[in-house]
Design an enzyme around this catalytic site. Sequence first.
Site, PDB file in Angstrom:
ATOM      1  N   LYS A  83       0.857  -1.180   0.000  1.00 20.29           N
ATOM      2  CA  LYS A  83       0.000   0.000   0.000  1.00 20.29           C
ATOM      3  C   LYS A  83       0.894   1.232   0.000  1.00 20.29           C
ATOM      4  O   LYS A  83       1.783   1.370   0.860  1.00 20.29           O
ATOM      5  CB  LYS A  83      -0.861  -0.015   1.259  1.00 20.29           C
ATOM      6  CG  LYS A  83      -2.268   0.484   1.099  1.00 20.29           C
ATOM      7  CD  LYS A  83      -3.042   0.160   2.382  1.00 20.29           C
ATOM      8  CE  LYS A  83      -4.397   0.797   2.395  1.00 20.29           C
ATOM      9  NZ  LYS A  83      -5.071   0.567   3.683  1.00 20.29           N
TER      10      LYS A  83
HETATM   11  O1  G3P Z   1      -7.880   1.288   5.723  1.00 22.73           O
HETATM   12  C1  G3P Z   1      -8.209   2.480   5.114  1.00 22.73           C
HETATM   13  C2  G3P Z   1      -9.593   2.997   5.479  1.00 22.73           C
HETATM   14  O2  G3P Z   1     -10.556   1.994   5.305  1.00 22.73           O
HETATM   15  C3  G3P Z   1      -9.690   3.681   6.817  1.00 22.73           C
HETATM   16  O3  G3P Z   1     -10.996   3.920   7.213  1.00 22.73           O
HETATM   17  O4  G3P Z   1     -12.582   4.504   9.026  1.00 22.73           O
HETATM   18  O5  G3P Z   1     -10.165   5.148   9.261  1.00 22.73           O
HETATM   19  O6  G3P Z   1     -11.654   6.328   7.641  1.00 22.73           O
HETATM   20  P1  G3P Z   1     -11.368   5.045   8.337  1.00 22.73           P
END
Ligand code: G3P
Length: 226
Positions: A83
Site C-alpha cells: 500500500k
Molecule cells: O484502511 C483504510 C480505510 O478503510 C480507513 O478507514 O474509518 O479510518 O476512515 P477510516
Amino acid sequence: MKFFVDTADIDEIRDLAATGLLDGVTTNPSLIAKTGRPFLDVIADVCAAVPGPVSAEVTATDVDGMVAEGKRLAEIADNVAIKVPLTWDGLKACRQLRDLGAMVNVTLCFAPAQALLAAKAGATFISPFIGRLDDLGQNGMNLIADICEIYRAYPDTIQTEVLVASIRSPLHVTEAAKLGAHVATIPPKVLRQLAQHPLTDKGLAAFLEDWRKTGQTILQEAQAAE
Ligand code: G3P
C-alpha cells in the site's frame, strides 16, 4: 463484489475467514498501531490466515524509501499487496513496484483525477475513502460513481480495481456494489451487520416456536425412517 476486512486484529480475521466470505484484508499504520505488535509479524500472520490479497502500507514518503520498504513487505508472502499513499512519489513507487511484479494498493484517494493517475501508474487497487468525505459533509459515494465511470470508459487499458475504503455502514457496501465497485474493505463490525435484520430474527423465533410445539427433531425423524 469482493469483501476485504479492514483490520489488523488477527483473531477477528481468523474468525471471519472461517466463514468463507473473506477475499482479503487491508491494514494501515493506524490499525497496526492498535495491535501493539511488530508490523512484519502481524502481516505474516494475516497472510497465513487468508489466501487473498493482504494490504501492508509503507511508511517512507520518498520513492526510494517506499520501494525499499515495499520490496521487504513483498518478501513476507505472495499475497502481500503493497500500500502506497496517493502522492507524486507514491505514484512513482507504484509504477516501480508493479514493474517488479508486486501487487500495489494506492491509498488515501479523495478525487477522481487521483484515481485516474493511480490507474495510469498500474495500481492493482485504488482505495477511495468514502467515510472521511462524508465526515466533511461531502458525498463519498459520488467519488465511487465517478471512478467507476472513468475506469469503465477504458476497459482495454485500465485493469485497476476500485477498492472502496473508509466504509462506515452496510448502506455504504450496498451502494458501492450497485455502482459496480470491485472490492469493499469493511470493518469487522459492519461486515457482521450485513447479515443482520430484525425481521430475520423475528421470523426465526416464530418458526422455532411453532416447531417446538410439534415435539419433533429432524435427525430423530430421519433416523426413525431409516
Ligand atoms: O484502511 C483504510 C480505510 O478503510 C480507513 O478507514 O474509518 O479510518 O476512515 P477510516
